[in-house]
Design an enzyme around this catalytic site. Structure first.
Site, PDB file in Angstrom:
ATOM      1  CB  SER A 136      -7.912  11.469   6.528  1.00  0.00           C
ATOM      2  OG  SER A 136      -8.304  10.668   7.617  1.00  0.00           O
TER       3      SER A 136
ATOM      4  CE  LYS B 199      -2.408   8.501  13.585  1.00  0.00           C
ATOM      5  NZ  LYS B 199      -1.795   7.959  12.372  1.00  0.00           N
TER       6      LYS B 199
ATOM      7  N   GLY C  32       0.862  -1.187   0.000  1.00  0.00           N
ATOM      8  CA  GLY C  32       0.000   0.000   0.000  1.00  0.00           C
ATOM      9  C   GLY C  32       0.895   1.231   0.000  1.00  0.00           C
TER      10      GLY C  32
ATOM     11  CE  LYS D 144      -7.728   6.509   2.876  1.00  0.00           C
ATOM     12  NZ  LYS D 144      -8.172   7.570   3.790  1.00  0.00           N
TER      13      LYS D 144
ATOM     14  CG  ASN E 135     -10.458  11.453  11.289  1.00  0.00           C
ATOM     15  OD1 ASN E 135     -10.337  11.740  10.103  1.00  0.00           O
ATOM     16  ND2 ASN E 135      -9.425  11.321  12.094  1.00  0.00           N
TER      17      ASN E 135
ATOM     18  CG  ASN F 192      -5.265   6.289  10.258  1.00  0.00           C
ATOM     19  OD1 ASN F 192      -4.401   6.681  11.035  1.00  0.00           O
ATOM     20  ND2 ASN F 192      -5.637   6.976   9.191  1.00  0.00           N
TER      21      ASN F 192
END
Lengths: 306, 318
Positions: free
Chosen positions: B256, B184, B7, B77, B192, B102
């Site tokens: 994002s 995080k 990725g 992702k 987000n 993430n």
């Protein structure tokens, strides 16, 4: 005896009232825009869809030009209410005024400008505005009316009978709050979720299969609202969840006004709908973390474009 | 040693291009964007912004072209982890694979395909400007540790951390990477979706007291889920949120997820708020607000499948 009705605010709902009532009484219309009034005076008002009517109305954008009336139907959006009612201050002392705004608190806004007898109303009918002089009558669901303050119930019954005689559905209630609260909880949830997600009121709102399905959240929002109603001593007329399930089973999905508003980047009715519910919750001491989140998210969305 | 970045979007490119600066590392990249792959093979992989770097990286969209590698860095992702690692698993038969993605749940997906897994979390960020060219927006630290159910040994983790650090990507090898990872994910899950649903930048969210309260309530749910796993966060996510709201940091930054929503791309909600909710359910910790935001963002994604027929719209009752 009601012989003259003034419809204040000629959006979709106002146009449906004006077009039908003009079949049985003399109707005047107070518009926001001059061109709108001119077009109505020139071409009259057409209603298509569930009714097929052509109405002659006397329209103006200037309250000074309005003839007297016995019944005023205030049908503007909640966001325009303050300005509209300010223009009525000190006029038409003999008129009874009826509010049909979403949410709670419209009657208080009117009361601050005068001591007219007031009728509370909520409407479930819907339509589509085709132009300044044409409106389509889509859903013939009723308008419910009740007395506000010490307005005699007989007057409410008289207005309901007049509306029915004009071809619309209406019903009078001695106490409107059970119905008003059912609709408040329904609207706060469905309008708010639609505005944030972009979804019209469709099957997603009743889907509960998976943990992340939207219906579960809709139910949780409504459970909070029902808890507030209970604490406020209101016995709901209809279960908002049942209203939701029923409405999502109709053929075409409804576009809640709040979704239309955010898509067009207009001010929404979040304060008088979601804000009202959250304020009532605080007043009666019920924690509503989810409805609070919904309210502040829609307010935040509004802030992103206003 | 051979390292394969799985990725090669913005974050993957930061690792790939920087690692390619080292004499002792051969970098491969697996990515499905053919134009990007072709540009990397012809011109090298170029970073610009926080650092000017051109890395000689061998890129491919065909996993069968990849050699056996000692280490892997998965940077897709989160929703693409499963197909990406299942396509490349053969490359890591003798290697260890780190996630720098993430959210939570990525290591679990990787561990279904490869034997030794490294739990990771990274703060550097950027965006792909053009095929083969990546804007490096933010520098930051990376933390790597063993994925407990199928851990890579400490030496292997240190080897990767040492290479990244030497390449200009400061990386810490630790015995437990969960505190950094949960700090995080809690930060991302609290900021987000609020940005994605309202359209507001991070700074504007934090300026609105009501929304800032909602952000804190989301943080609190995440902290409760972390605590129920015995995780002691390495710092308070609230500090990160306030720090990011500063005009000189990320005040005007669109999360994002907001960028995804504006471009109508599937978001990582299932691995952020959805991940916190999933862990909460398993641990018996209620997460009503994370559940709510997960359902709202997924409904937003569902709305893109809707055809808008203006002539069928009706207004009124609601």
């Amino acid at each position: 005896m009601i012989e003259r009705v003034c419809v204040i605010g000629a959006g979709t709902i106002g146009s449906l009232f004006a077009g039908h009532l003009a079949q049985v009484v003399d109707v005047s219309v107070l518009t926001r825009r001059r061109e709108h009034a001119d077009a109505l005076n020139e071409r009259g008002l057409r209603v298509i869809g569930r009714s097929d009517l052509h109405a002659r109305v006397h329209a103006t954008d200037d309250p000074d030009e309005l003839a007297g009336f016995e019944l005023g139907i205030i049908a503007c959006k909640g966001t325009d209410l303050e300005a509209v009612v300010a223009a009525l201050e000190g006029r038409f002392p003999d008129a009874t005024l009826m509010t049909v705004q979403n949410g709670l608190g419209a009657e208080d806004v009117v009361r601050r400008r005068g001591d007219w007898p007031l009728i509370s109303a909520i409407t479930f009918m819907s339509g589509t505005r085709r132009s300044d002089t044409e409106v389509e009558y889509v859903l013939d669901t009723p308008t419910w009316l009740g007395p506000y303050g010490d307005t005699p119930y007989e007057r409410v019954e008289g207005v309901a009978a007049l509306i029915v005689s004009s071809g619309l559905e209406a019903e009078a209630f001695a106490d409107l709050r059970p119905a008003q609260w059912s609709k408040l909880i329904f609207n706060a949830t469905v309008n708010g979720v639609a505005a944030l997600t972009g979804l019209p009121h469709d099957f997603h709102f009743a889907a509960e299969e998976r943990p992340t399905d939207l219906g579960r959240l809709v139910r949780a929002f409504m459970d909070e609202g029902k808890e507030v109603a209970r604490a406020a001593g209101i016995v709901l007329r209809e279960d908002p969840w049942e209203m939701n399930v029923h409405a999502t089973k109709r053929g075409s999905a409804h576009y809640p006004s709040m979704l239309e508003d955010v898509e067009a980047q207009r001010p929404t009715e979040v304060e008088s709908i979601n804000g009202a519910l959250v304020r009532e919750a605080r007043r009666v001491g019920v924690a509503v973390p989810l409805q609070t989140a919904l309210c502040v998210l829609v307010q935040g969305k509004e802030a992103s474009y206003l | 040693m051979k390292v394969c970045v799985v990725g090669c979007g913005a974050v993957g490119s930061l690792f790939a291009a920087n690692l390619a600066q080292l004499e002792d590392v051969e970098v491969w990249a697996y990515d499905l964007a053919r134009e990007h792959v072709d540009a990397i093979n012809v011109n090298g992989l170029r970073l610009t912004g926080a650092g000017e770097v051109v890395g000689q990286v061998r890129a491919t969209a065909d996993a069968s072209e990849l050699p056996a590698c000692d280490l892997g860095i998965v940077a897709t992702k989160a929703m693409h982890t499963e197909p990406a690692i299942s396509a490349t698993a053969h490359v890591f038969a003798k290697g260890a694979v780190a996630s720098v993605q993430n959210g939570v749940g990525n290591e679990e997906a990787i561990a279904r395909h490869v034997p030794r897994v490294i739990r990771g979390t990274t703060f550097p960020a950027g965006k792909v400007l053009a095929p083969g060219v990546v804007q490096w927006d933010v520098k930051g630290d990376t933390t790597l540790g063993p994925f407990e159910p199928s851990p890579a040994p400490a030496e292997e983790i240190e080897r990767l951390a040492d290479a990244c650090t030497r390449a200009g990507m400061p990386t810490h090898a630790v015995a437990d990477a969960r505190p950094a990872q949960w700090r995080k994910v809690i930060f991302n899950a609290a900021s987000n979706p609020v940005g994605a649903l309202t359209g507001l930048t991070h700074g504007r969210i934090c300026e609105r007291p009501d929304l800032r309260v909602l952000v804190s309530a989301l943080v609190d749910e995440g902290k409760a889920v972390a605590a129920a796993q015995g995780i002691v966060l390495d710092a308070d996510p609230e500090e990160l949120i306030d720090h990011a709201a500063r005009p000189d940091f990320a005040y005007g930054h669109k999360a994002s997820m907001l960028q995804d929503v504006e471009a109508r791309r599937t978001t990582e909600i299932d691995y952020l708020n959805g991940g916190i909710s999933r862990f909460g359910r398993e641990l018996g910790v209620p997460t009503p607000l994370n559940d709510a935001l997960t359902a709202l963002v997924k409904a937003r994604e569902a709305s893109w499948g809707q055809v808008l027929h203006s002539q069928t719209r009706s207004q009124g009752g609601a």
